[in-house]
Write a protein that holds these residues in place. Structure first.
Motif, PDB file in Angstrom:
ATOM      1  N   THR A 130       0.612  -1.050   0.197  1.00 51.16           N
ATOM      2  CA  THR A 130      -0.035   0.357  -0.075  1.00 51.16           C
ATOM      3  C   THR A 130       0.805   1.105  -0.206  1.00 51.16           C
ATOM      4  O   THR A 130       0.344   2.652   0.043  1.00 51.16           O
ATOM      5  CB  THR A 130      -1.164  -0.207   1.019  1.00 51.16           C
ATOM      6  OG1 THR A 130      -0.239   0.551   2.320  1.00 51.16           O
ATOM      7  CG2 THR A 130      -1.742  -1.164   1.216  1.00 51.16           C
ATOM      8  N   SER A 131       2.117   0.639  -0.393  1.00 56.01           N
ATOM      9  CA  SER A 131       2.995   2.084  -0.364  1.00 56.01           C
ATOM     10  C   SER A 131       2.567   3.237  -1.588  1.00 56.01           C
ATOM     11  O   SER A 131       2.198   2.538  -2.868  1.00 56.01           O
ATOM     12  CB  SER A 131       4.706   1.519  -0.213  1.00 56.01           C
ATOM     13  OG  SER A 131       4.995   1.163  -1.310  1.00 56.01           O
ATOM     14  N   LEU A 132       3.096   4.763  -1.493  1.00 54.02           N
ATOM     15  CA  LEU A 132       2.404   5.016  -2.287  1.00 54.02           C
ATOM     16  C   LEU A 132       4.393   5.254  -3.113  1.00 54.02           C
ATOM     17  O   LEU A 132       5.048   5.025  -3.052  1.00 54.02           O
ATOM     18  CB  LEU A 132       2.773   6.414  -1.959  1.00 54.02           C
ATOM     19  CG  LEU A 132       1.509   6.965  -1.261  1.00 54.02           C
ATOM     20  CD1 LEU A 132       2.129   8.235  -0.970  1.00 54.02           C
ATOM     21  CD2 LEU A 132      -0.141   6.791  -1.803  1.00 54.02           C
TER      22      LEU A 132
ATOM     23  N   TRP B 121      -6.105  10.657  -2.817  1.00 55.79           N
ATOM     24  CA  TRP B 121      -5.169  10.105  -2.539  1.00 55.79           C
ATOM     25  C   TRP B 121      -4.887   9.444  -1.771  1.00 55.79           C
ATOM     26  O   TRP B 121      -4.350   7.967  -2.073  1.00 55.79           O
ATOM     27  CB  TRP B 121      -3.683  10.709  -3.108  1.00 55.79           C
ATOM     28  CG  TRP B 121      -3.299  11.963  -2.281  1.00 55.79           C
ATOM     29  CD1 TRP B 121      -3.295  13.277  -1.507  1.00 55.79           C
ATOM     30  CD2 TRP B 121      -2.150  11.247  -1.030  1.00 55.79           C
ATOM     31  NE1 TRP B 121      -3.287  13.675  -0.589  1.00 55.79           N
ATOM     32  CE2 TRP B 121      -3.096  12.881   0.062  1.00 55.79           C
ATOM     33  CE3 TRP B 121      -2.188  10.615  -0.326  1.00 55.79           C
ATOM     34  CZ2 TRP B 121      -2.643  12.071   1.516  1.00 55.79           C
ATOM     35  CZ3 TRP B 121      -1.857  10.306   1.234  1.00 55.79           C
ATOM     36  CH2 TRP B 121      -1.548  11.414   2.166  1.00 55.79           C
ATOM     37  N   GLU B 122      -5.359  10.115  -1.017  1.00 54.81           N
ATOM     38  CA  GLU B 122      -5.774   8.954   0.468  1.00 54.81           C
ATOM     39  C   GLU B 122      -6.607   8.059   0.516  1.00 54.81           C
ATOM     40  O   GLU B 122      -6.924   6.288   0.448  1.00 54.81           O
ATOM     41  CB  GLU B 122      -5.870   9.819   1.441  1.00 54.81           C
ATOM     42  CG  GLU B 122      -4.847   9.061   3.015  1.00 54.81           C
ATOM     43  CD  GLU B 122      -5.698  10.313   4.013  1.00 54.81           C
ATOM     44  OE1 GLU B 122      -4.774  10.462   4.488  1.00 54.81           O
ATOM     45  OE2 GLU B 122      -6.858  11.153   4.096  1.00 54.81           O
TER      46      GLU B 122
ATOM     47  N   GLN C 120      -5.068   5.180  -2.166  1.00 54.53           N
ATOM     48  CA  GLN C 120      -4.148   4.539  -1.587  1.00 54.53           C
ATOM     49  C   GLN C 120      -4.906   3.212  -0.434  1.00 54.53           C
ATOM     50  O   GLN C 120      -4.194   2.304  -0.366  1.00 54.53           O
ATOM     51  CB  GLN C 120      -3.271   5.656  -0.775  1.00 54.53           C
ATOM     52  CG  GLN C 120      -2.616   4.838  -0.137  1.00 54.53           C
ATOM     53  CD  GLN C 120      -1.564   5.812   0.900  1.00 54.53           C
ATOM     54  OE1 GLN C 120      -1.742   6.816   1.035  1.00 54.53           O
ATOM     55  NE2 GLN C 120      -0.270   4.954   1.663  1.00 54.53           N
TER      56      GLN C 120
ATOM     57  N   GLN D 192      -1.923   0.769  -8.464  1.00 50.23           N
ATOM     58  CA  GLN D 192      -1.050   2.030  -7.050  1.00 50.23           C
ATOM     59  C   GLN D 192      -1.415   3.351  -7.731  1.00 50.23           C
ATOM     60  O   GLN D 192      -2.399   3.585  -8.297  1.00 50.23           O
ATOM     61  CB  GLN D 192       0.348   1.712  -8.595  1.00 50.23           C
ATOM     62  CG  GLN D 192       0.783  -0.013  -8.093  1.00 50.23           C
ATOM     63  CD  GLN D 192       2.362   0.168  -8.381  1.00 50.23           C
ATOM     64  OE1 GLN D 192       2.883   0.414  -8.731  1.00 50.23           O
ATOM     65  NE2 GLN D 192       2.353  -0.182  -9.887  1.00 50.23           N
ATOM     66  N   VAL D 193      -0.716   4.285  -6.413  1.00 57.71           N
ATOM     67  CA  VAL D 193      -1.367   5.636  -6.514  1.00 57.71           C
ATOM     68  C   VAL D 193       0.097   6.476  -6.109  1.00 57.71           C
ATOM     69  O   VAL D 193       0.989   5.771  -5.167  1.00 57.71           O
ATOM     70  CB  VAL D 193      -1.958   6.087  -5.633  1.00 57.71           C
ATOM     71  CG1 VAL D 193      -2.517   6.837  -4.893  1.00 57.71           C
ATOM     72  CG2 VAL D 193      -3.421   4.686  -5.512  1.00 57.71           C
TER      73      VAL D 193
END
Length: 414
Positions: A7-9, A82-83, A86, A96-97
């Motif tokens: 879940t990492s950006l 974005w949150e 995510q 993916q973000v």
């Protein structure tokens, strides 16, 4: 692989907007290449993003299961789009973000997404459901049948718009006609050059430096890419159900700016520029800024040195007039000529550093300017204003080349 890794950006690429021929390694869901990377640029789409990801995932899971990725590139939306995106990554493993905090703009967001993409085919779709997702399978089919570029078009059979006003239809068609006039070799290849819904083979745009303005990334792909065969698929542009429209007059201004830039860079001047490794388009912008500086310079020189005004000595007047013109030119060059560089270094300390470098370079140019002015005025043409124009022309070439190599370059990388 841990949940944090899943879940990492995505890291935000920096530097020039260029797509590599090889798929990048080190992404959060593996390193192997896949068939399709679909980029979804977003800004304030919190209310739409869950439905967009759900619908696209369902459709692509049926069409090419496990052989695609969705890349949301969000321009640091104040509603924290974005949150929300995510938070969906654990449910949708192909998602993916990327959160961009230093750059803005739809076109550059798409390219940044493509730079981290692993797909052999790269695509883009809006994040507001105005582009019907079911058209994706037809675009994929067109690519599989040999097209380098597959464009969803409102102006072929099966295409249209749902409920546009007469004014909006007029502006859209007017923009297309204007584009055909300025850049017929690019806009004439597709029926809907304003489309933001398409797929392109990575190989068709790999290694090419893209330089978009505003929203119309398709113009860059056709104008600068190695695109031979183009296919078009009809679609009906729908009105958004959630969120607010991003269309403003600024987009039309950016569109015209983009057309002119492409015209210059892909025409004869652009080809000469590539052969001699000289950025003619940027130099022309630098020259236009210089013209505003000429007006400032001439006005101040007149006010200070003319016998009917203050009648100061010519050299002293020229130095002061030149410095005021330098300040004027820096502001315009930073905001326009070298905007693609300065946008990556927006803090005040970066701007101050650029200004000091620019000032030093231009002060050296000013010394050159003063020498040429006095030589021309005293030995060739005894007219202070003609001599000043000649001196400015010589100094302009010096200022541009040295500033290009020294002042506007990204030196601080996070």
């Amino acid at each position: 692989m841990s949940n944090n890794q899943l879940t990492s950006l995505l890291p935000v690429p920096s530097g020039c907007l260029q797509i590599s021929e090889l798929t990048p390694s080190g992404t959060s869901i593996g390193n192997k290449s896949i068939h399709l990377s679909l980029v979804i640029p977003t800004y304030k789409e919190r209310d739409n993003i869950k439905n967009v990801v759900r619908i696209l995932s369902q459709l692509l899971d049926e069409a090419i299961p496990g052989n695609y990725e969705l890349i949301i590139v969000d321009d640091d939306s104040p509603d924290r789009t974005w949150e929300v995106a995510q938070s969906l990554m654990e449910v949708y493993p192909q998602l993916q973000v990327m959160r961009r905090q230093q750059e803005r703009g739809l076109s550059s967001a798409v390219i940044r997404g493509w730079q981290v993409a692993r797909g052999r085919v790269l695509g883009v779709i809006d994040g507001d459901l105005q582009h019907p997702p079911e058209i994706l399978t037809q675009l994929l089919s067109a690519i599989e049948q040999g097209a380098d570029l597959a464009v969803a078009s409102r102006h072929v059979e099966g295409g249209g718009v749902s409920s546009w006003s007469v004014v909006r239809r007029f502006l859209s068609r007017g923009a297309q006609v204007l584009g055909l006039t300025i850049l017929p070799g690019v806009l004439g290849r597709v029926s809907d050059p304003m489309s933001g819904y398409f797929m392109v083979r990575r190989s068709a745009i790999a290694g090419v430096t893209l330089n978009p303005v505003g929203y119309k990334i398709l113009l860059e792909v056709i104008g600068r890419g190695k695109v031979s065969e183009i296919a078009e698929v009809g679609y009906v542009f729908c009105e958004r159900k959630q969120g607010e429209s991003k269309v403003t007059w600024k987009q039309y201004v950016d569109y015209i700016h983009h057309l002119l830039r492409l015209r210059i860079s892909t025409g004869r001047l652009g080809k000469i520029s590539q052969k001699v490794d000289f950025p003619i388009g940027r130099f022309l912008r630098f020259g236009l800024v210089g013209l505003s500086g000429v007006f400032v310079d001439m006005t101040v020189l007149y006010l200070l040195s003319d016998p009917t005004t203050l009648a100061w000595p010519l050299t002293r007047s020229k130095i002061l007039a030149g410095e005021i013109a330098i300040c004027n030119n820096f502001l315009w060059n930073d905001a326009w000529t070298f905007a693609d560089v300065s946008v990556n270094q927006q803090e005040w300390r970066h701007r101050l550093k650029r200004f000091l470098k620019f000032n030093i370079v231009c002060l050296a140019g000013l010394v050159l300017n003063v020498l040429v002015l006095n030589l021309v005025f005293n030995f060739l043409i005894p007219n202070r204003y003609i001599a000043n124009l000649i001196a400015i022309a010589v100094a302009t070439i010096w200022n541009f080349w040295v500033n290009l190599k020294l002042s506007w370059r990204v030196t601080d990388v996070k």
